[in-house]
Design a protein around this motif. Structure first.
Motif, PDB file in Angstrom:
ATOM      1  N   HIS A   1       1.256  -1.065 -14.827  1.00 36.04           N
ATOM      2  CA  HIS A   1       1.955  -1.398 -13.586  1.00 36.04           C
ATOM      3  C   HIS A   1       0.968  -1.860 -12.523  1.00 36.04           C
ATOM      4  O   HIS A   1      -0.184  -1.431 -12.497  1.00 36.04           O
ATOM      5  CB  HIS A   1       2.761  -0.206 -13.083  1.00 36.04           C
ATOM      6  CG  HIS A   1       3.956   0.107 -13.931  1.00 36.04           C
ATOM      7  ND1 HIS A   1       5.209  -0.420 -13.705  1.00 36.04           N
ATOM      8  CD2 HIS A   1       4.080   0.897 -15.036  1.00 36.04           C
ATOM      9  CE1 HIS A   1       6.051   0.017 -14.611  1.00 36.04           C
ATOM     10  NE2 HIS A   1       5.392   0.822 -15.429  1.00 36.04           N
ATOM     11  N   ASP A   2       1.426  -2.738 -11.652  1.00 39.42           N
ATOM     12  CA  ASP A   2       0.583  -3.336 -10.625  1.00 39.42           C
ATOM     13  C   ASP A   2       0.520  -2.427  -9.404  1.00 39.42           C
ATOM     14  O   ASP A   2       1.477  -2.320  -8.636  1.00 39.42           O
ATOM     15  CB  ASP A   2       1.155  -4.710 -10.234  1.00 39.42           C
ATOM     16  CG  ASP A   2       0.210  -5.504  -9.349  1.00 39.42           C
ATOM     17  OD1 ASP A   2      -0.482  -4.887  -8.521  1.00 39.42           O
ATOM     18  OD2 ASP A   2       0.175  -6.746  -9.489  1.00 39.42           O
TER      19      ASP A   2
ATOM     20  N   THR B   1      -1.323  -2.730  -6.681  1.00 35.99           N
ATOM     21  CA  THR B   1      -1.370  -3.445  -5.405  1.00 35.99           C
ATOM     22  C   THR B   1       0.035  -3.773  -4.914  1.00 35.99           C
ATOM     23  O   THR B   1       0.369  -3.552  -3.739  1.00 35.99           O
ATOM     24  CB  THR B   1      -2.187  -4.733  -5.539  1.00 35.99           C
ATOM     25  OG1 THR B   1      -3.522  -4.402  -5.927  1.00 35.99           O
ATOM     26  CG2 THR B   1      -2.213  -5.505  -4.237  1.00 35.99           C
ATOM     27  N   LYS B   2       0.872  -4.282  -5.793  1.00 31.07           N
ATOM     28  CA  LYS B   2       2.249  -4.604  -5.402  1.00 31.07           C
ATOM     29  C   LYS B   2       3.025  -3.347  -5.031  1.00 31.07           C
ATOM     30  O   LYS B   2       3.817  -3.354  -4.079  1.00 31.07           O
ATOM     31  CB  LYS B   2       2.962  -5.349  -6.535  1.00 31.07           C
ATOM     32  CG  LYS B   2       2.457  -6.771  -6.748  1.00 31.07           C
ATOM     33  CD  LYS B   2       3.251  -7.476  -7.836  1.00 31.07           C
ATOM     34  CE  LYS B   2       2.754  -8.907  -8.022  1.00 31.07           C
ATOM     35  NZ  LYS B   2       3.508  -9.600  -9.118  1.00 31.07           N
TER      36      LYS B   2
ATOM     37  N   GLN C   1       1.943  -2.331  -1.563  1.00 30.42           N
ATOM     38  CA  GLN C   1       2.522  -3.209  -0.545  1.00 30.42           C
ATOM     39  C   GLN C   1       3.951  -2.793  -0.201  1.00 30.42           C
ATOM     40  O   GLN C   1       4.337  -2.763   0.973  1.00 30.42           O
ATOM     41  CB  GLN C   1       2.512  -4.650  -1.039  1.00 30.42           C
ATOM     42  CG  GLN C   1       1.125  -5.260  -1.148  1.00 30.42           C
ATOM     43  CD  GLN C   1       1.151  -6.612  -1.835  1.00 30.42           C
ATOM     44  OE1 GLN C   1       2.216  -7.194  -2.032  1.00 30.42           O
ATOM     45  NE2 GLN C   1      -0.017  -7.098  -2.211  1.00 30.42           N
ATOM     46  N   ARG C   2       4.710  -2.463  -1.218  1.00 29.50           N
ATOM     47  CA  ARG C   2       6.096  -2.039  -0.980  1.00 29.50           C
ATOM     48  C   ARG C   2       6.128  -0.712  -0.218  1.00 29.50           C
ATOM     49  O   ARG C   2       6.978  -0.503   0.653  1.00 29.50           O
ATOM     50  CB  ARG C   2       6.845  -1.920  -2.305  1.00 29.50           C
ATOM     51  CG  ARG C   2       7.120  -3.252  -2.988  1.00 29.50           C
ATOM     52  CD  ARG C   2       7.985  -3.063  -4.225  1.00 29.50           C
ATOM     53  NE  ARG C   2       9.299  -2.524  -3.896  1.00 29.50           N
ATOM     54  CZ  ARG C   2      10.208  -2.155  -4.821  1.00 29.50           C
ATOM     55  NH1 ARG C   2       9.903  -2.256  -6.116  1.00 29.50           N
ATOM     56  NH2 ARG C   2      11.389  -1.678  -4.458  1.00 29.50           N
TER      57      ARG C   2
ATOM     58  N   LEU D   1       1.759  -7.793   4.882  1.00 29.73           N
ATOM     59  CA  LEU D   1       2.009  -7.718   3.444  1.00 29.73           C
ATOM     60  C   LEU D   1       1.575  -8.999   2.744  1.00 29.73           C
ATOM     61  O   LEU D   1       1.044  -8.970   1.634  1.00 29.73           O
ATOM     62  CB  LEU D   1       3.497  -7.454   3.196  1.00 29.73           C
ATOM     63  CG  LEU D   1       3.971  -6.054   3.641  1.00 29.73           C
ATOM     64  CD1 LEU D   1       5.484  -5.953   3.532  1.00 29.73           C
ATOM     65  CD2 LEU D   1       3.322  -4.995   2.777  1.00 29.73           C
ATOM     66  N   LYS D   2       1.793 -10.111   3.402  1.00 32.70           N
ATOM     67  CA  LYS D   2       1.403 -11.399   2.834  1.00 32.70           C
ATOM     68  C   LYS D   2      -0.091 -11.443   2.565  1.00 32.70           C
ATOM     69  O   LYS D   2      -0.554 -11.910   1.526  1.00 32.70           O
ATOM     70  CB  LYS D   2       1.809 -12.508   3.810  1.00 32.70           C
ATOM     71  CG  LYS D   2       1.347 -13.902   3.410  1.00 32.70           C
ATOM     72  CD  LYS D   2       1.783 -14.883   4.488  1.00 32.70           C
ATOM     73  CE  LYS D   2       1.162 -16.243   4.300  1.00 32.70           C
ATOM     74  NZ  LYS D   2       1.497 -17.152   5.402  1.00 32.70           N
TER      75      LYS D   2
ATOM     76  N   SER E   1      -2.658  -9.141  -0.390  1.00 28.82           N
ATOM     77  CA  SER E   1      -2.989  -9.446  -1.777  1.00 28.82           C
ATOM     78  C   SER E   1      -4.483  -9.439  -2.027  1.00 28.82           C
ATOM     79  O   SER E   1      -4.939  -9.381  -3.166  1.00 28.82           O
ATOM     80  CB  SER E   1      -2.418 -10.817  -2.155  1.00 28.82           C
ATOM     81  OG  SER E   1      -2.963 -11.811  -1.312  1.00 28.82           O
TER      82      SER E   1
END
Length: 576
Positions: free
Chosen positions: A493-494, A496-497, A500-501, A570-571, A574
């Motif tokens: 699983h990612d 970083t994503k 962010q959430r 959030l943008k 990354s």
């Protein structure tokens, strides 16, 4: 390089990659290129090293103990526009007592553990006890990051009295002495006298400047406020060295100390209903005459993981004391670095050995505490002063006569073990990852400050996020609504994503993060914190890039700095 060697000696200008590695690598996060590491032994050497670096137009990263968790005192990557020099201040460990120990002056390398031991002899203690002190954290690092705050009456580390150097917008170096101590007029005179402790009572100027946050106890009691009680970037506590995060070179800080509580009492509370802990928190903070010393929360899952994977930490502190922990952490780091260079060895060898050894010892938790683990999801460990014992006992007895949870008053041994167990929870996720590396992608660790009036302190994740997490570990400082949330993420699983959430969800809840570990190179500095950094260091020659600010001279950017809007944060995240 020759000039640096002439100042501190050849041995203390480190250039070999294998030797530099532990200085340019963060404890949990951060790594980047470094020209050299310089280790001055005195404040005069520190000043001369700094002058040489500024004249040579190199980046300076001040580093005390390098125990931060977000890479705030290490370089980040290789995209700096100048060479980077780390100035390690770990050799300058002097501490001077003022006014019979009611205040102290600490030089840059002085550690919390060192200060705690010194003050113990006179019946006093520093702002922070058992926590960062156990891994060798520096006093100065805590102030520069506004760290800590587990002790309810004291809040985060803070002072308005320091001696520091900064570079103005024309590139000139200045020394500022705001210690409230008369030490002379030239930089070298001031630093020489300060280093040698060459000052007496008449030199100490009575001042209204604060050596701690004198208003925090009142602040934390305001449980209906729609804002967090404490977080690193709180504009209330950004003052010169406090919250500077390496954007100036600090030579000393002056701090308050506190009387050691005599005969404190510990109450252990268990419940399956979060609202009961909310009721208790609100009543204690608004109705009690005396604030508790501390109130530590532990969820059932964090309890279980700490019981199994934090056992060796518990036993070391219990039987050998906290003094040995910084040494053991350093030894472990050296062994890990050595074993990582041997491809035929399994990863995390030291963790595996230590975990295996811990199984040879008998269970370390008292029966009553283990019984509460079997019955209750939520645990609160409440430490109060002796003078507040009767009030606390009466309130809890009355409350649980009608509520579904329960409590007991700990013996001295039970109380000590309860708090040690809570402390061991902080490193248990790392040990779990090491032992179960085949099923763990990584650890996502957040420390968050919730609004003081937020009744929904227990997180509820959407099902799709929940499925990506193997174990959620919730623990923290309940009375001030600061929580540590460690997520052990399933393989594949990612992270970083997922993070962010989580940031987005926290923003919607009005939370602040990080609460205790500062932004480092992991999080974005919001506008007040960016402005604080740029005011302290207009040329951007100290620790550039902190909080995802520019790494370039005079903050030159190829693109604009991130705004404070959630979408923009959030943008850009990354890059983490």
């Amino acid at each position: 390089m020759a000039e640096l060697r002439s100042i501190v000696g050849r041995r203390h200008v480190i250039t070999h990659d294998w030797a530099i590695r532990r200085y340019r690598t963060g404890l949990r996060f951060g790594f980047g290129r470094t020209l050299t590491v310089v280790r001055p032994a005195s404040l005069i050497e520190q000043w001369r090293v700094l002058k040489a670096c500024i004249c040579a137009d190199v980046i300076v990263i001040p580093q005390a103990s390098n125990t931060g968790l977000t890479g705030g005192s290490t370089p980040d990557g290789n995209d700096y526009d100048r060479d980077v020099v780390i100035v390690s201040m770990s050799r300058m460990k002097k501490i001077y007592l003022i006014d019979g120990g009611k205040q102290v002056v600490c030089l840059p390398g002085a550690t919390l553990h060192q200060l705690e031991k010194m003050l113990q002899r006179i019946g006093r203690e520093p702002h922070s006890v058992i926590g960062s002190s156990c891994i060798g954290a520096s006093v100065l690092g805590g102030v520069c990051n506004n760290s800590g705050g587990a002790l309810v009456r004291r809040g985060p580390a803070y002072t308005e009295m320091s001696a520091y150097a900064h570079v103005d917008n024309s590139g000139r170096l200045h020394l500022t002495n705001h210690l409230g101590i008369q030490l002379g007029y030239t930089a070298e005179d001031i630093l020489s006298r300060l280093d040698q402790g060459n000052f007496s009572d008449p030199d100490i100027i009575d001042s209204t400047s604060a050596g701690s946050d004198h208003h925090y106890a009142e602040h934390v009691r305001r449980v209906d406020e729609n804002s967090p009680a404490r977080f690193n970037a709180d504009p209330r506590r950004l003052y010169e060295a406090s919250g500077s995060a390496g954007k100036v070179m600090v030579f000393a800080v002056r701090l308050d100390t506190f009387p050691i509580e005599k005969n404190p009492l510990v109450f252990y509370i268990g419940t399956n209903h979060p609202h009961e802990l909310t009721d208790i928190r609100r009543h204690i903070l608004t109705r009690f005459e005396h604030l508790p010393i501390s109130g530590e929360y532990l969820h059932r899952d964090a309890f279980a993981i700490a019981h199994k994977y934090g056992k060796d930490t518990f036993l070391v502190i219990r039987h050998l004391g906290t003094a040995c922990l910084p040494i053991l952490f350093s030894l472990k780091a050296r062994c890990d670095a050595l074993f990582d260079r041997m491809p035929f060895l399994r990863p995390y060898l030291t963790d595996r050995v230590m975990q295996g050894l811990s199984r040879l010892f008998p269970d370390h938790l008292p029966p009553r505490i283990k019984s509460f683990h079997q019955k209750h999801d939520h645990h609160l460990i409440l430490k109060v002063s002796a003078e507040s014992g009767g009030e606390t006992r009466q309130f809890l007895s009355d409350y649980f006569s009608r509520a579904e949870g329960e409590f007991f008053e700990c013996t001295k041994d039970e109380g000590e073990r309860a708090f040690l167990h809570r402390f061991a929870a902080a490193g248990a996720a790392n040990r779990y990852r090491a032992i179960h590396a085949h099923e763990v992608e990584d650890i996502l660790a957040l420390d968050i400050a919730l609004r003081r009036n937020d009744p929904n302190w227990l997180e509820s994740l959407p099902p799709d996020m929940d499925k990506s997490i193997l174990i959620k570990l919730y623990y923290g400082h309940f009375l001030c609504h600061v929580f540590h949330q460690d997520y052990i993420v399933k393989k594949g699983h990612d992270c970083t994503k997922l993070e962010q959430r989580m940031w987005k969800m926290l923003d919607q809840r009005g939370a602040e993060y990080p609460a205790e570990h500062n932004v480092g190179h992991r999080y974005y500095a919001k506008r007040p914190l960016r402005e604080h950094y740029m005011h302290l260091d207009p040329c951007n020659c100290f620790n550039p890039g902190i909080g995802h600010t520019s790494k370039n001279r005079m903050y030159a950017e190829k693109k604009a700095l991130p705004t404070d809007s959630d979408a923009e944060l959030l943008k850009r995240s990354s890059s983490l």
